[in-house]
Motif scaffolding. Structure first.
Motif, PDB file in Angstrom:
ATOM      1  N   LEU A 341      98.878  84.903  61.042  1.00 40.16           N
ATOM      2  CA  LEU A 341      97.949  86.131  61.178  1.00 40.16           C
ATOM      3  C   LEU A 341      97.796  86.521  62.637  1.00 40.16           C
ATOM      4  O   LEU A 341      97.692  85.731  63.447  1.00 40.16           O
ATOM      5  CB  LEU A 341      96.621  85.500  60.486  1.00 40.16           C
ATOM      6  CG  LEU A 341      96.399  84.611  59.462  1.00 40.16           C
ATOM      7  CD1 LEU A 341      95.020  84.161  59.044  1.00 40.16           C
ATOM      8  CD2 LEU A 341      97.020  85.540  58.383  1.00 40.16           C
ATOM      9  N   GLY A 342      97.678  87.899  62.750  1.00 42.08           N
ATOM     10  CA  GLY A 342      97.907  88.337  64.176  1.00 42.08           C
ATOM     11  C   GLY A 342      96.795  89.507  64.082  1.00 42.08           C
ATOM     12  O   GLY A 342      96.243  90.156  63.344  1.00 42.08           O
ATOM     13  N   GLY A 343      96.561  89.829  65.549  1.00 44.87           N
ATOM     14  CA  GLY A 343      95.701  91.039  65.800  1.00 44.87           C
ATOM     15  C   GLY A 343      94.206  90.915  66.331  1.00 44.87           C
ATOM     16  O   GLY A 343      93.963  89.622  66.551  1.00 44.87           O
ATOM     17  N   GLY A 344      93.435  91.793  66.233  1.00 47.29           N
ATOM     18  CA  GLY A 344      92.247  91.849  66.541  1.00 47.29           C
ATOM     19  C   GLY A 344      91.976  91.794  68.061  1.00 47.29           C
ATOM     20  O   GLY A 344      93.048  91.770  68.761  1.00 47.29           O
ATOM     21  N   MET A 345      90.586  91.817  68.518  1.00 45.43           N
ATOM     22  CA  MET A 345      90.580  91.921  69.823  1.00 45.43           C
ATOM     23  C   MET A 345      90.866  90.595  70.461  1.00 45.43           C
ATOM     24  O   MET A 345      90.811  89.533  69.879  1.00 45.43           O
ATOM     25  CB  MET A 345      88.917  92.102  70.348  1.00 45.43           C
ATOM     26  CG  MET A 345      88.520  93.376  69.693  1.00 45.43           C
ATOM     27  SD  MET A 345      89.133  94.534  70.932  1.00 45.43           S
ATOM     28  CE  MET A 345      90.012  95.641  69.637  1.00 45.43           C
ATOM     29  N   MET A 346      91.396  90.600  71.740  1.00 43.51           N
ATOM     30  CA  MET A 346      91.675  89.389  72.453  1.00 43.51           C
ATOM     31  C   MET A 346      93.130  88.682  72.233  1.00 43.51           C
ATOM     32  O   MET A 346      93.157  87.663  72.211  1.00 43.51           O
ATOM     33  CB  MET A 346      90.472  88.566  72.666  1.00 43.51           C
ATOM     34  CG  MET A 346      89.415  89.106  73.412  1.00 43.51           C
ATOM     35  SD  MET A 346      87.864  88.106  73.231  1.00 43.51           S
ATOM     36  CE  MET A 346      87.576  88.138  71.457  1.00 43.51           C
ATOM     37  N   SER A 347      93.675  89.576  71.469  1.00 42.95           N
ATOM     38  CA  SER A 347      95.042  88.712  70.792  1.00 42.95           C
ATOM     39  C   SER A 347      96.097  89.123  71.790  1.00 42.95           C
ATOM     40  O   SER A 347      97.070  88.287  71.561  1.00 42.95           O
ATOM     41  CB  SER A 347      95.287  88.950  69.394  1.00 42.95           C
ATOM     42  OG  SER A 347      95.869  90.440  69.400  1.00 42.95           O
ATOM     43  N   GLY A 348      96.107  90.246  72.331  1.00 39.64           N
ATOM     44  CA  GLY A 348      97.143  90.607  73.104  1.00 39.64           C
ATOM     45  C   GLY A 348      98.258  91.370  72.365  1.00 39.64           C
ATOM     46  O   GLY A 348      99.303  91.630  72.688  1.00 39.64           O
ATOM     47  N   MET A 349      97.723  91.545  70.934  1.00 43.52           N
ATOM     48  CA  MET A 349      98.935  92.390  70.192  1.00 43.52           C
ATOM     49  C   MET A 349      99.247  93.830  70.673  1.00 43.52           C
ATOM     50  O   MET A 349      98.153  94.425  70.984  1.00 43.52           O
ATOM     51  CB  MET A 349      98.605  92.387  68.761  1.00 43.52           C
ATOM     52  CG  MET A 349      99.500  92.770  67.806  1.00 43.52           C
ATOM     53  SD  MET A 349      98.885  93.000  66.316  1.00 43.52           S
ATOM     54  CE  MET A 349      97.907  94.391  66.179  1.00 43.52           C
ATOM     55  N   MET A 350     100.548  94.028  70.899  1.00 43.00           N
ATOM     56  CA  MET A 350     100.899  95.412  71.213  1.00 43.00           C
ATOM     57  C   MET A 350     101.172  96.361  70.336  1.00 43.00           C
ATOM     58  O   MET A 350     101.062  97.525  70.507  1.00 43.00           O
ATOM     59  CB  MET A 350     101.840  95.259  72.498  1.00 43.00           C
ATOM     60  CG  MET A 350     101.567  94.345  73.603  1.00 43.00           C
ATOM     61  SD  MET A 350     100.059  94.928  74.519  1.00 43.00           S
ATOM     62  CE  MET A 350     100.606  96.615  75.332  1.00 43.00           C
TER      63      MET A 350
END
Ligand code: C2O
Ligand code: CU
Length: 476
Positions: A341-350
């Protein structure tokens, strides 16, 4: 980082404090249909008005089934057949999903994937057998982040062939509303802020559609309390002051009776918990039920208000429910699949994959997407399956939450065992259909892919689902 929502939490206490008394009726009179028989129900999705915030506030415009929030409680006996005709008078397309029920794919109520959405003025008939006893619920799968949050949800109770010998069987359907000062729903559904943070957290928590002050109980009685979290985003951690609730089922599935860790009943959106609650308090005393999930945002949900009567219970020993006929996964032969699971605020996903092409986070956010499963953000309900599983085979999903947020992940059409949390065996290998992952947590689940079709697998924070955190698992 614990997600909180400062902007909307401020008025909840005020609204709660203003609520009137709420006495829930015993359900003993409501007879379930017998096994093998057919139960017919008519639901009409329509706009209405109900008293959500209590008598000191105006009525709230809601979206309802049959003018009531929650919708009618459906009770059937395990093994019987349910036939529900849904008429849509909402003004926009809808569907009904039967959360937690193992049913044929075409009855699953997912728009476009399993059926055409029910258009305004049209009807659709759902008909299926209910194989498992327990506490389930129904809700739309079309624009759920708005339709559910406006009041479209109801309880579906499947009774055991031999009902538990309790004094009362009570349903508390929990929900959460973001209301304006005059008790109207805040119209900002699906905001980018809610999508990319904790979802639409509200300011008014209700039990069975209304803010509650008191729940009348009698000393000595034993209640089977069925908790259902129908909120679109709020997670609950309920504490029953000076009482010792025993958990007897999770997500409808029996579990070895136990006191929940730290006495907290944790319920994420979509989840259910059946409690056996022995009323050990003193006549005329009040005991609070508090929700302490979000630190600094604790509040009193309701009081257990003892009458002056003393009763004795019909039940003197611990009860264990019979297991449902679930297929046991073969762990030695199971195939493993990683689910990140990825993403959201503060995850650093680009960047992520959207409709088969790479997209950077700014572009995604412009389309209301903020979350991924295995690097893919999905929109709509028709997707390339994440994975195709051979019918009858066993599978382990190794889920890893690489985000700073909580995610209750729900699989349709199946029930899974929760095996490991952060590498440690769970206490009961609980059967669930929705499993909550804490920020950064790793959870392993196992199930037999025995139900053919394309099944949704998504976060039940409905704004996260809309924001990309979903996929389909194909069983063929
Ligand atoms: Cu309770 Cu996919 O839903
Ligand atoms: Cu989520």
């Amino acid at each position: 980082m614990r997600p909180t929502n400062c902007r909307t939490a401020l008025t909840r206490r005020a609204l709660l404090a203003a609520g009137g008394a709420l006495y829930l009726e015993p359900l003993a009179e409501r007879a379930a249909s017998a096994a093998g028989s057919l139960k017919e129900i008519h639901l009409r999705a329509q706009q209405s008005e109900t008293s959500v915030a209590g008598p000191r506030y105006p009525k709230t415009p809601v979206w309802s089934y049959n003018h009531s929030v929650p919708g009618p409680e459906i009770r059937v006996r395990q093994g019987s057949r349910l036939k529900v005709t849904v008429a849509n008078a909402l003004g926009e397309p809808t569907t009904v999903h039967w959360h937690g029920i193992r049913l044929p794919n075409r009855m699953d109520g997912v728009p476009h994937l399993t059926q055409a959405p029910i258009q305004q003025g049209e009807t659709f008939t759902y008909e299926f057998d209910v194989p498992d006893a327990g506490t389930y619920w129904y809700h739309p799968h079309q624009r759920g982040f708005e339709q559910v949050a406006r009041g479209l949800f109801g309880a579906l109770i499947v009774e055991e062939p031999e009902p538990l010998a309790v004094d009362r069987d009570v349903v508390w359907m929990l929900s959460d509303w973001r209301l304006t000062a005059d008790a109207k729903p805040d119209g900002n559904f699906g905001s980018l802020h809610d999508i990319s943070h904790a979802g639409r957290l509200g300011n008014t928590v209700t039990i069975n559609g209304e803010v509650g002050e008191k729940f009348a109980v009698r000393a000595g009685e034993r209640i089977r309390l069925r908790l259902i979290n129908a909120a679109s985003a709020r997670i609950f951690a309920l504490e029953f002051k000076d009482h010792d609730p025993r958990v007897i089922a999770i997500d409808g599935q029996p579990v070895q009776p136990h006191t929940p860790p730290s006495g907290r009943c944790i319920l994420a959106p979509g989840m259910r918990m059946d409690l056996l609650l022995h009323m050990t308090g003193r006549p005329r005393n009040h005991y609070s039920v508090e929700d302490r999930f979000y630190r600094g945002r604790e509040y009193r949900l309701i009081d257990l208000a003892y009458t002056d009567q003393v009763g004795s219970s019909s039940l003197f020993r611990e009860v264990t429910l019979d297991p449902n006929p679930l297929p046991e996964p073969d762990l030695s032969a199971a195939q493993r699949h990683d689910v990140i699971l990825g993403g959201g605020m503060m995850s650093g996903m680009m960047a992520a994959t959207v409709h088969g092409r790479r997209m950077d986070i700014q572009d995604m956010m412009r389309r209301g997407l903020a979350w991924t499963i295995n690097g893919v953000a999905e929109s709509g309900h028709i997707h390339e399956p994440m994975v195709t599983l051979k019918r009858g085979s066993s599978h382990i999903l190794r889920m890893q939450n690489d985000t700073a947020w909580w995610h209750p992940m729900h699989l349709h059409g199946h029930v899974f065992r929760v095996l490991l949390r952060n590498g440690e065996a769970t206490r009961f290998k609980e059967w669930q259909d929705t499993v909550l992952l804490a920020p950064r947590e790793r959870v392993e689940i196992a199930f037999v892919a025995d139900n053919s079709g394309d099944w949704m697998f998504h976060c039940h924070v409905l704004d996260h689902q809309a924001g990309g955190m979903m996929g389909t698992i194909r069983v063929a």
